[in-house]
Scaffold this motif. Structure first.
Motif, short mmCIF file in Angstrom:
data_model
loop_
_atom_site.label_atom_id
_atom_site.label_comp_id
_atom_site.label_asym_id
_atom_site.label_seq_id
_atom_site.Cartn_x
_atom_site.Cartn_y
_atom_site.Cartn_z
N THR A 114 0.81 -1.23 0.00
CA THR A 114 0.00 0.00 0.00
C THR A 114 0.84 1.27 0.00
N GLY A 115 2.14 1.14 -0.05
CA GLY A 115 3.01 2.31 -0.06
C GLY A 115 4.40 1.93 -0.50
N TRP A 116 5.30 2.90 -0.43
CA TRP A 116 6.71 2.65 -0.79
C TRP A 116 7.59 3.39 0.19
N SER A 117 8.61 2.70 0.70
CA SER A 117 9.61 3.35 1.55
C SER A 117 10.88 2.52 1.52
N TYR A 118 11.98 3.18 1.22
CA TYR A 118 13.28 2.51 1.10
C TYR A 118 13.64 1.86 2.43
N SER A 119 14.02 0.58 2.37
CA SER A 119 14.32 -0.13 3.60
C SER A 119 15.54 -1.03 3.44
N ASN A 120 16.63 -0.66 4.11
CA ASN A 120 17.78 -1.55 4.16
C ASN A 120 17.44 -2.83 4.90
N LEU A 121 16.57 -2.74 5.89
CA LEU A 121 16.15 -3.92 6.62
C LEU A 121 15.52 -4.94 5.68
N GLY A 122 14.74 -4.47 4.71
CA GLY A 122 14.10 -5.38 3.77
C GLY A 122 15.11 -6.23 3.02
N TYR A 123 16.25 -5.64 2.66
CA TYR A 123 17.28 -6.41 1.95
C TYR A 123 18.10 -7.26 2.91
N MET A 124 18.16 -6.88 4.16
CA MET A 124 18.75 -7.76 5.17
C MET A 124 17.90 -9.02 5.32
N VAL A 125 16.58 -8.85 5.38
CA VAL A 125 15.66 -9.99 5.45
C VAL A 125 15.78 -10.85 4.19
#
Length: 207
Positions: A114-125
Motif C-alpha cells: 500500500t506504499g513505498w519506503s526505502y528499507s535496508n532492513l528489507g534487503y537484510m531480510v
C-alpha cells in the motif's frame, strides 16, 4: 565521500569491449549496488523454482517481490539516531539481532503493497532468506550465480575493516562494512559495469 580522482575512468565501446584507456585495478565499495546483486540472486532462485516471488513469506505478511521493491512496509535502520551516532563514532557494528529489534521497534510504516519506503532492513531480510533456502552463504551465491558465469574476479563481500583497506577512497578505509547489514560488496568499476551488462544481455536471468 569524494574521491581524490575520477571514480570511473574505464570506458566501454558500444559493443561492450574494453577500450585501451581502462583503469581496472582500483577497488571501490559498492554500497547499495549490493542490493542489485541480492535482487539478481533472489530472482535467479525464483527462476529456478526455489522461491516464489508473490506468495507471502513464511512467518511474514509480505512477499519477496515486496521486499525487493521496497513496498513491504518495513522501517529502515538509517532513521535510528543511535545507529547514526554509533557509525559516526566509529564503533563496532551491533549484532544483527540487536539491529533488527531496534529497527522493528519503530513500527510498520504501512500494510504491504500500500506504499513505498526505502528499507535496508528489507534487503537484510532478503539476504537471510536466500541463505536459508540455499543453505549457502551470500558470498557463495554471488560467486556461483554472478561472478563465475561473467568471469568477474574483483568482486568480493567486505566483512571486516581490513577488507576496506584496499579501497581507492581514503575516506572509507576505516569504515566497518558490518554496518551495512545486508552486506557491502567491493570491486572495480569495470566489473560493476560488466555485471550490469551481463544482466541486460540475459546472461544472468531469462526474460
Amino acid at each position: 565521500m569524494t574521491p581524490d580522482r575520477p571514480i570511473f575512468t574505464h570506458r566501454l565501446s558500444a559493443s561492450g569491449s574494453e577500450s585501451p584507456r581502462a583503469d581496472a585495478g582500483e577497488i571501490f565499495p559498492y554500497w547499495s549496488f549490493t542490493k542489485t546483486v541480492i535482487a539478481i540472486c533472489a530472482l535467479r532462485m525464483v527462476q529456478d523454482g526455489r522461491l516464489d516471488l508473490d506468495a507471502p513469506l513464511a512467518g511474514f505478511d509480505f512477499s519477496l517481490r515486496q521486499l525487493l521493491d521496497h513496498t513491504a512496509g518495513l522501517p529502515d535502520y538509517f532513521t535510528l539516531p543511535t545507529y547514526g551516532a554509533a557509525v559516526a563514532q566509529n564503533e563496532e557494528p551491533w549484532s544483527a539481532e540487536a539491529l533488527r529489534a531496534a529497527t522493528l521497534a519503530q513500527g510498520r510504516l504501512f500494510a504491504p503493497g500500500t506504499g513505498w519506503s526505502y528499507s535496508n532492513l528489507g534487503y537484510m531480510v532478503t539476504r537471510d532468506l536466500l541463505e536459508e533456502v540455499a543453505g549457502r552463504s551470500f558470498s557463495d551465491l554471488l560467486q556461483q550465480m554472478i561472478c563465475a558465469p561473467l568471469e568477474l574476479r574483483s568482486i568480493t563481500l567486505a566483512q571486516t575493516r581490513r577488507d576496506f583497506e584496499s579501497l581507492h577512497w581514503a575516506a572509507a578505509k576505516r569504515y566497518h562494512p558490518g554496518w551495512v547489514y545486508h552486506g557491502c560488496l567491493k570491486g572495480t568499476a569495470a566489473d560493476a559495469a560488466r555485471l550490469l551488462q551481463g544482466l541486460f544481455e540475459g546472461a544472468l536471468l531469462d526474460a
